[in-house]
Structure formats: C-alpha cells, structure tokens
Write a protein that holds these residues in place. Sequence first.
Motif, mmCIF file in Angstrom:
data_model
loop_
_atom_site.group_PDB
_atom_site.id
_atom_site.type_symbol
_atom_site.label_atom_id
_atom_site.label_comp_id
_atom_site.label_asym_id
_atom_site.label_seq_id
_atom_site.Cartn_x
_atom_site.Cartn_y
_atom_site.Cartn_z
ATOM 1 N N SER A 42 -8.398 -20.059 -18.133
ATOM 2 C CA SER A 42 -9.640 -19.307 -18.277
ATOM 3 C C SER A 42 -10.032 -18.741 -16.928
ATOM 4 C CB SER A 42 -10.761 -20.219 -18.771
ATOM 5 O OG SER A 42 -10.466 -20.682 -20.060
ATOM 6 N N GLN A 44 -13.309 -17.653 -14.464
ATOM 7 C CA GLN A 44 -14.750 -17.691 -14.226
ATOM 8 C C GLN A 44 -15.119 -16.607 -13.220
ATOM 9 O OE1 GLN A 44 -16.662 -21.222 -12.431
ATOM 10 N NE2 GLN A 44 -18.371 -20.828 -13.819
ATOM 11 N N GLY A 236 -20.937 -23.763 -8.991
ATOM 12 C CA GLY A 236 -21.752 -24.556 -9.923
ATOM 13 C C GLY A 236 -23.206 -24.113 -9.976
ATOM 14 N N GLU A 238 -26.338 -22.960 -11.605
ATOM 15 C CA GLU A 238 -26.763 -23.067 -13.010
ATOM 16 C C GLU A 238 -28.117 -22.435 -13.274
ATOM 17 O OE1 GLU A 238 -26.380 -27.233 -13.879
ATOM 18 O OE2 GLU A 238 -24.200 -27.127 -13.954
ATOM 19 N N GLN A 255 -20.455 -18.736 -8.033
ATOM 20 C CA GLN A 255 -20.064 -18.775 -9.441
ATOM 21 C C GLN A 255 -20.798 -19.929 -10.105
ATOM 22 O OE1 GLN A 255 -16.108 -19.937 -7.721
ATOM 23 N NE2 GLN A 255 -15.782 -20.772 -9.782
ATOM 24 N N GLY A 256 -20.846 -19.892 -11.412
ATOM 25 C CA GLY A 256 -21.513 -20.964 -12.145
ATOM 26 C C GLY A 256 -21.956 -20.486 -13.507
ATOM 27 N N GLN A 257 -22.460 -21.434 -14.279
ATOM 28 C CA GLN A 257 -22.858 -21.138 -15.653
ATOM 29 C C GLN A 257 -23.917 -20.057 -15.746
ATOM 30 O OE1 GLN A 257 -23.874 -24.962 -17.334
ATOM 31 N NE2 GLN A 257 -21.821 -25.724 -16.917
ATOM 32 N N ARG A 261 -19.450 -18.951 -17.826
ATOM 33 C CA ARG A 261 -18.504 -20.064 -17.845
ATOM 34 C C ARG A 261 -17.096 -19.485 -17.815
ATOM 35 N NH1 ARG A 261 -21.071 -24.755 -20.259
ATOM 36 N NH2 ARG A 261 -23.177 -24.189 -20.836
ATOM 37 N N PRO A 262 -16.085 -20.322 -17.545
ATOM 38 C CA PRO A 262 -14.708 -19.831 -17.621
ATOM 39 C C PRO A 262 -14.438 -19.231 -19.004
ATOM 40 C CG PRO A 262 -14.780 -22.016 -16.608
ATOM 41 C CD PRO A 262 -16.164 -21.722 -17.123
ATOM 42 N N ALA A 284 -23.109 -15.162 -19.455
ATOM 43 C CA ALA A 284 -23.204 -16.478 -20.069
ATOM 44 C C ALA A 284 -23.618 -16.370 -21.535
ATOM 45 C CB ALA A 284 -24.207 -17.339 -19.303
#
Length: 290
Positions: A42, A44, A236, A238, A255-257, A261-262, A284
């Motif tokens: 995946s 991200q 990470g 968020e 990067q992060g949610q 996400r990936p 997301a």
Amino acid sequence: QAKRAGERVAVYTRRRDSVEVGRRTRDGERVTTTLDRPFAVSFQPIVDLATGEVIAAEALARWRDGARRPDDPQAMLEAVDRGSLLPEMRAAVLDLALLSAANWRDAGFDIPVAVNIAPHSLLDARFPELVLSRIACHELSPDRLILELTEALATTQLEVVGGVLRTLRTAGVRLALDDFGDGAASLSMLSQLPVHQIKIAPEFVHRVSSSDEAKAVVRSSVELGRSLNVAIMAEGIETERQRRDLWELGCAAGQGQLFGRPMPASRLLGALHRGCAGRPGALAEPLHNE
Ligand code: C2E
Ligand code: MG
Ligand code: MG
Ligand code: MG
C-alpha cells in the motif's frame, strides 16, 4: 494476453499461497518471481504540511492472510527474517514501488516513492546494483526513490553499510532516517551516515500538542535538520491540531491518517487526479463519496 516489449508491467498471479510478480524486459522476456505467500503493498501519501499537496508516497508491505485481511507487517518481516524469502520479497516490493512511481510520473505526477529497507539488506554488497538496475528498468531518475533506514542498523556494521549507502547516494538515491528519536542510536547514525531526510517517530508526533517534552523533541529535530541541511518530516499525524503545531514548530512535511491511510497505488493516483490531495483529510475520506 500479449504485452508489448519494454512496457512496464507488474504481472501478478494471485493464488491462495503464492503471488507472482514480474515485468517484461525490452526483449519481450517475462521476468517473474514467485513468492511463497501473498503480500500487498500500500502507499501512504506524504504531504506538504502547509498546503496538503502530496509530495511523495511511502510503500508499506504486509502479508495477506487467507481472508485477505492485512496483517501486522512486523509479523511478515519476522517470517521473512527466519526464512529465505527476503531477497525475492525485497526485490518485489522495490519493483512494485518503482512501477507505481513510474505510473504516477506517466500520469503527470512526478512524486518520489519511499521504500523501507531492512537493516540486513544493507550488508549485501550487491544491494546498490539491484536498486540501481530496478530504477533503470522503470526509466526513473534515481532521486525518485527514497530509501528509509532505521537505526536498528548496528553501529558495528556501519563500515559495510556506509559503503553501500555511499554508492546509492552518489548515484542520486535519496536516504531517509525513519522513526527518529525512537532509540539511542539516532544521533550517532546521523553523524556517520548522512541522510537527506529525517522522519520524526509517531510517538512524539502524537504528543506534540499535549506535551512540552514532545514539542522540545520536535523543535530540536527541526534545528538539527537546519544545521545538517536535512529535511524534517513527521509520521503518524492524526489531527489538525498536530498538523498545525508541527508546522508552527518548523516541520514542513509529514504523513498520517489525517491526510490518508496506506492505500492501493491506483487509489493514490485517483486521488492525485481528483486534486483532492490539497485538502487535509480529503484522502482519508472514502473516495466513492466524492
Ligand atoms: P514505518 O516505516 O515507520 O511506517 C509507518 C507506519 O505508521 C505504517 O505502519 C503506517 O501504516 C503507520 N501509520 C500511518 N499513519 C498513521 C497514523 O496516523 N497513526 C498511526 N498510529 N500510525 C500510522 P505499518 O504499515 O503497520 O508498518 C509498520 C512498519 O513495518 C513500518 O514502519 C516499517 O518499519 C515496516 N515495514 C513496512 N513495510 C516494509 C517493507 O516493505 N520492508 C521493510 N523492511 N519494512 C517494512
Ligand atoms: Mg518508513
Ligand atoms: Mg516510521
Ligand atoms: Mg516504524
């Protein structure tokens, strides 16, 4: 079905217990690798924290179990460590990542792809040759590949590893130090293995808005980055609050949610096409709702 010679293809045959990954060479020869167990890669998005623009993507591999549910990559990596799968798997992940970068580039989005490298890959003197030949296969510029290294690299092996990394660096490949701050070896590694980027570990990112200590770690990482001329990124992310705090502390990318996400390579491309990457959080959201 027949494929044109020289075309960049990944040939997958997914069976219950194996996956075949490959490409066709310029001479029309099909080069494939069969892996014992299916795994997926995946991607991200890595974004500019000011604009939300996607500036790179990280390839993340994991097993798929019988039910095709993603598994903990750590379990996969341990299995790989125990067995003899590593070289094939490593080549397949790298190939899939470079193939995806070539596809994004051909679609007008020339972003680099980041690939995680297990420490012992760097003890293999043939590793640079493998990497550079794969880059050439996909007609990519070496600076479209970022290799993410962890500080799990033992300091005693720095001489061998240093030679491998210098060869890659000289050829133009970018290097990133992953999970920075997570362990004690980060600083000594940095002084001996110059990298282009540092990725601050999620542990600090998650606490950046609530802890003065985490803020201090981010602030001093940013200062270190400035003095070493190394880009600082955060992993990470968020929440919007974390994004803003990181950006105000001088961290330019991450990067992060919050951003995404990936996801499968095709979905990342779809998101790039839709231009929805410019809004934090947009990636997301479920894309079918847009
Ligand atoms: P990493 O390289 O530090 O990758 C970042 C991890 O953070 C990924 O976990 C990602 O899914 C996760 N993540 C992304 N956004 C968020 C967020 O907002 N919050 C939180 N809490 N986590 C987030 P993942 O995919 O489980 O991978 C874990 C580790 O496994 C990676 O850490 C990397 O060290 C290793 N790994 C994954 N794929 C490969 C590979 O192909 N080769 C090697 N050698 N290692 C790999
Ligand atoms: Mg990584
Ligand atoms: Mg990390
Ligand atoms: Mg990690």
